[in-house]
Design a protein around this motif. Sequence first.
Motif, PDB file in Angstrom:
ATOM      1  N   PHE A 181     -12.328   2.225  11.110  1.00 45.63           N
ATOM      2  CA  PHE A 181     -11.443   1.205  11.366  1.00 45.63           C
ATOM      3  C   PHE A 181     -11.559   0.274  10.055  1.00 45.63           C
ATOM      4  CE2 PHE A 181     -15.587   0.168  13.477  1.00 45.63           C
ATOM      5  CZ  PHE A 181     -16.025  -0.891  12.856  1.00 45.63           C
ATOM      6  N   ASN A 182     -12.621   0.677   9.257  1.00 39.29           N
ATOM      7  CA  ASN A 182     -12.706  -0.186   7.718  1.00 39.29           C
ATOM      8  C   ASN A 182     -11.760   0.682   6.613  1.00 39.29           C
ATOM      9  OD1 ASN A 182     -13.820  -1.340   5.471  1.00 39.29           O
ATOM     10  ND2 ASN A 182     -16.131  -1.026   6.159  1.00 39.29           N
ATOM     11  N   PRO A 183     -10.787   0.055   6.465  1.00 42.96           N
ATOM     12  CA  PRO A 183      -9.730   0.324   5.449  1.00 42.96           C
ATOM     13  C   PRO A 183     -10.303   0.507   4.037  1.00 42.96           C
ATOM     14  CG  PRO A 183      -9.271  -1.763   6.184  1.00 42.96           C
ATOM     15  CD  PRO A 183     -10.443  -1.533   7.035  1.00 42.96           C
ATOM     16  N   LEU A 184      -9.590   1.331   3.295  1.00 44.95           N
ATOM     17  CA  LEU A 184     -10.116   1.641   1.874  1.00 44.95           C
ATOM     18  C   LEU A 184      -9.236   0.941   0.905  1.00 44.95           C
ATOM     19  CD1 LEU A 184     -10.712   5.386   2.307  1.00 44.95           C
ATOM     20  CD2 LEU A 184     -12.608   3.631   2.338  1.00 44.95           C
ATOM     21  N   ILE A 185      -9.732   0.702  -0.408  1.00 49.21           N
ATOM     22  CA  ILE A 185      -8.817   0.229  -1.310  1.00 49.21           C
ATOM     23  C   ILE A 185      -8.310   1.361  -2.190  1.00 49.21           C
ATOM     24  CG2 ILE A 185      -9.004  -1.150  -3.610  1.00 49.21           C
ATOM     25  CD1 ILE A 185     -11.272  -2.716  -2.308  1.00 49.21           C
ATOM     26  N   ALA A 186      -7.045   1.458  -2.236  1.00 51.29           N
ATOM     27  CA  ALA A 186      -6.340   2.352  -3.157  1.00 51.29           C
ATOM     28  C   ALA A 186      -6.544   2.050  -4.676  1.00 51.29           C
ATOM     29  CB  ALA A 186      -5.106   3.001  -2.721  1.00 51.29           C
ATOM     30  N   HIS A 187      -6.781   2.776  -5.653  1.00 51.39           N
ATOM     31  CA  HIS A 187      -7.098   2.239  -6.876  1.00 51.39           C
ATOM     32  C   HIS A 187      -6.034   3.198  -7.740  1.00 51.39           C
ATOM     33  CE1 HIS A 187     -10.905   1.276  -5.403  1.00 51.39           C
ATOM     34  NE2 HIS A 187     -11.333   0.600  -6.591  1.00 51.39           N
ATOM     35  N   VAL A 188      -5.194   2.025  -8.538  1.00 46.60           N
ATOM     36  CA  VAL A 188      -4.318   2.442  -9.181  1.00 46.60           C
ATOM     37  C   VAL A 188      -4.308   2.017 -10.638  1.00 46.60           C
ATOM     38  CG1 VAL A 188      -2.474   2.091  -7.450  1.00 46.60           C
ATOM     39  CG2 VAL A 188      -3.158   0.234  -8.809  1.00 46.60           C
ATOM     40  N   ALA A 189      -3.517   2.836 -11.625  1.00 51.19           N
ATOM     41  CA  ALA A 189      -3.826   2.545 -13.072  1.00 51.19           C
ATOM     42  C   ALA A 189      -3.328   1.163 -13.361  1.00 51.19           C
ATOM     43  CB  ALA A 189      -2.926   3.635 -14.052  1.00 51.19           C
ATOM     44  N   GLY A 190      -2.174   0.671 -12.608  1.00 53.76           N
ATOM     45  CA  GLY A 190      -1.520  -0.876 -13.071  1.00 53.76           C
ATOM     46  C   GLY A 190      -0.233  -0.771 -12.051  1.00 53.76           C
ATOM     47  N   ASN A 200      -5.669   3.759   4.893  1.00 51.86           N
ATOM     48  CA  ASN A 200      -5.779   2.202   5.247  1.00 51.86           C
ATOM     49  C   ASN A 200      -5.896   1.737   6.783  1.00 51.86           C
ATOM     50  OD1 ASN A 200      -3.388   3.174   5.956  1.00 51.86           O
ATOM     51  ND2 ASN A 200      -2.331   1.244   5.290  1.00 51.86           N
ATOM     52  N   ALA A 201      -6.752   2.802   7.729  1.00 52.84           N
ATOM     53  CA  ALA A 201      -6.970   2.500   9.190  1.00 52.84           C
ATOM     54  C   ALA A 201      -5.813   2.274   9.804  1.00 52.84           C
ATOM     55  CB  ALA A 201      -8.029   1.365   9.079  1.00 52.84           C
ATOM     56  N   GLY A 202      -4.808   2.892   9.376  1.00 49.71           N
ATOM     57  CA  GLY A 202      -3.374   2.998  10.533  1.00 49.71           C
ATOM     58  C   GLY A 202      -2.864   1.473  10.361  1.00 49.71           C
ATOM     59  N   LEU A 203      -3.103   0.706   9.424  1.00 54.67           N
ATOM     60  CA  LEU A 203      -2.645  -0.652   9.237  1.00 54.67           C
ATOM     61  C   LEU A 203      -1.143  -0.791   8.499  1.00 54.67           C
ATOM     62  CD1 LEU A 203      -5.881  -2.887   7.984  1.00 54.67           C
ATOM     63  CD2 LEU A 203      -4.841  -2.803  10.094  1.00 54.67           C
ATOM     64  N   ASP A 204      -0.451  -1.886   8.584  1.00 57.52           N
ATOM     65  CA  ASP A 204       0.612  -1.770   7.865  1.00 57.52           C
ATOM     66  C   ASP A 204       0.574  -2.501   6.776  1.00 57.52           C
ATOM     67  OD1 ASP A 204       0.674  -4.226   8.926  1.00 57.52           O
ATOM     68  OD2 ASP A 204       2.344  -4.029  10.167  1.00 57.52           O
ATOM     69  N   SER A 205      -0.689  -2.659   6.114  1.00 52.12           N
ATOM     70  CA  SER A 205      -0.929  -3.388   4.909  1.00 52.12           C
ATOM     71  C   SER A 205      -1.803  -2.507   4.038  1.00 52.12           C
ATOM     72  CB  SER A 205      -1.929  -4.477   4.903  1.00 52.12           C
ATOM     73  OG  SER A 205      -2.962  -4.449   5.712  1.00 52.12           O
ATOM     74  N   GLY A 251      -1.999   9.440  -9.696  1.00 53.53           N
ATOM     75  CA  GLY A 251      -1.674   9.225  -8.447  1.00 53.53           C
ATOM     76  C   GLY A 251      -2.716   8.190  -7.801  1.00 53.53           C
ATOM     77  N   PRO A 252      -2.776   7.531  -6.841  1.00 56.47           N
ATOM     78  CA  PRO A 252      -3.872   6.659  -6.194  1.00 56.47           C
ATOM     79  C   PRO A 252      -5.007   7.407  -5.677  1.00 56.47           C
ATOM     80  CG  PRO A 252      -1.988   6.820  -4.626  1.00 56.47           C
ATOM     81  CD  PRO A 252      -1.495   7.473  -5.997  1.00 56.47           C
ATOM     82  N   LEU A 253      -6.328   6.718  -6.201  1.00 53.90           N
ATOM     83  CA  LEU A 253      -7.379   7.413  -5.681  1.00 53.90           C
ATOM     84  C   LEU A 253      -8.113   6.207  -4.601  1.00 53.90           C
ATOM     85  CD1 LEU A 253      -8.784   8.653  -8.918  1.00 53.90           C
ATOM     86  CD2 LEU A 253      -7.869  10.128  -7.065  1.00 53.90           C
ATOM     87  N   VAL A 254      -8.272   6.565  -3.406  1.00 56.79           N
ATOM     88  CA  VAL A 254      -9.165   5.484  -2.659  1.00 56.79           C
ATOM     89  C   VAL A 254     -10.734   5.688  -3.225  1.00 56.79           C
ATOM     90  CG1 VAL A 254      -7.599   5.410  -0.591  1.00 56.79           C
ATOM     91  CG2 VAL A 254      -9.304   7.224  -0.847  1.00 56.79           C
ATOM     92  N   ALA A 255     -11.252   4.567  -3.201  1.00 53.61           N
ATOM     93  CA  ALA A 255     -12.804   4.687  -3.796  1.00 53.61           C
ATOM     94  C   ALA A 255     -13.506   3.609  -3.322  1.00 53.61           C
ATOM     95  CB  ALA A 255     -12.487   4.591  -5.184  1.00 53.61           C
ATOM     96  N   PRO A 256     -14.157   3.577  -2.001  1.00 49.13           N
ATOM     97  CA  PRO A 256     -15.135   2.574  -1.814  1.00 49.13           C
ATOM     98  C   PRO A 256     -16.468   2.864  -2.279  1.00 49.13           C
ATOM     99  CG  PRO A 256     -14.912   4.432  -0.072  1.00 49.13           C
ATOM    100  CD  PRO A 256     -14.226   4.589  -1.210  1.00 49.13           C
ATOM    101  N   SER A 257     -17.298   2.022  -2.125  1.00 49.23           N
ATOM    102  CA  SER A 257     -18.585   2.109  -2.900  1.00 49.23           C
ATOM    103  C   SER A 257     -19.407   3.370  -2.595  1.00 49.23           C
ATOM    104  CB  SER A 257     -19.577   0.883  -2.403  1.00 49.23           C
ATOM    105  OG  SER A 257     -19.643   0.853  -1.109  1.00 49.23           O
ATOM    106  N   ALA A 258     -19.794   4.046  -3.765  1.00 52.91           N
ATOM    107  CA  ALA A 258     -20.510   5.237  -3.577  1.00 52.91           C
ATOM    108  C   ALA A 258     -21.901   5.317  -2.913  1.00 52.91           C
ATOM    109  CB  ALA A 258     -20.404   6.125  -4.923  1.00 52.91           C
ATOM    110  N   ASN A 259     -21.942   4.732  -1.619  1.00 51.50           N
ATOM    111  CA  ASN A 259     -23.506   4.609  -0.980  1.00 51.50           C
ATOM    112  C   ASN A 259     -23.078   4.899   0.523  1.00 51.50           C
ATOM    113  OD1 ASN A 259     -21.951   1.843  -1.471  1.00 51.50           O
ATOM    114  ND2 ASN A 259     -23.441   1.462   0.203  1.00 51.50           N
TER     115      ASN A 259
END
Length: 317
Positions: free
Chosen positions: A59-68, A111-116, A136-144
Amino acid sequence: MSAPVKPANDPAVIDEAVALLKAGGLVAMPTETVYGLAADAGNADAVARLYAAKGRPRFNPLIAHVAGPSMAWRLAGWPDLAEQLAEAFWPGPLTLVLPKRPDAPIADIANAGLDSIALRAPRHTAAQSLIRAFDGPLVAPSANPSGGISPTTAQHVADGLGDRIDLILDGGACPVGLESTVIALLGGLPTLLRPGGLPRRQIEAITGRLEEPGSSETLLAPGMMKSHYAPNAAMRLNAETAEAGEVLLGFGAIDGDLNLSAAGDLAEAATGLFAALRALDARGAARIAVAPIPNEGLGEAINDRLQRAAAPKDDLT
Ligand code: AMP
Ligand code: MG
């Protein structure tokens, strides 16, 4: 077998990382905030592996990392304020939570099924190279492992997740040292979901005063779980001296066993915070006491991380 650690500034290594990501693999990458564990945001199996490797609740959504911004437009609605904030602070430690476009090539699990969807353009050269080469976008939570102290060196990543991932890109120590500031732009007033590596005041110069999240947003921003970033030792905050059985993490004039910044510099304290918590934890003390940190500028995010590190570990709300 532990994942190989390879230099992030070698183009051949970036090519190898892209091939692993395209095949659904997990690659740790340096960013200016902390090391992220990257996966293809559009590949549901890869993202599922990422949640499993971290032991992260789904349930903890991820950040998608983009170039810009141009990569962001394909993923999310992009209000004027997003444009202004991106213009001012991207690439950098600012994450924007925006309405997800229905056609965004992002796996629902990401994104845990959210609409955001949460988007960030990292400033670190290695992260930028990797995202551009991946295209393309990469999800990348902290690597721990979920709930533990965030990694700010390749060695921290290897220690926590080495046997569960495919490759670790070594780009040295992370210069900011704290996760990104997370702002929601979902139609209402701009809301600060998580303080982080970009101080609130700089953002408010553009947005005006940021709202505090209401109770509905609180569950939607699980980096806000009370227990997070936790060492094995218990923690005691706002300590002037060490008591029996404690090691002391100092700041400014309070020196302690380690000092986050003898000069009282909050940026220096932020950069070294997670490494200092790991180093003191490794001494095996029952409790880490921490000197008071002024709650201004980056101090707001430092205190946020310290409070979560000090929270009882069974408190997930
Ligand atoms: P982490 O990658 O673990 O450092 O944390 C990601 C942060 O972004 C957490 O605080 C999440 O709650 C927040 N986040 C990611 N996606 C969303 C979203 N769609 N809505 C609200 N917060 C989000
Ligand atoms: Mg984390």
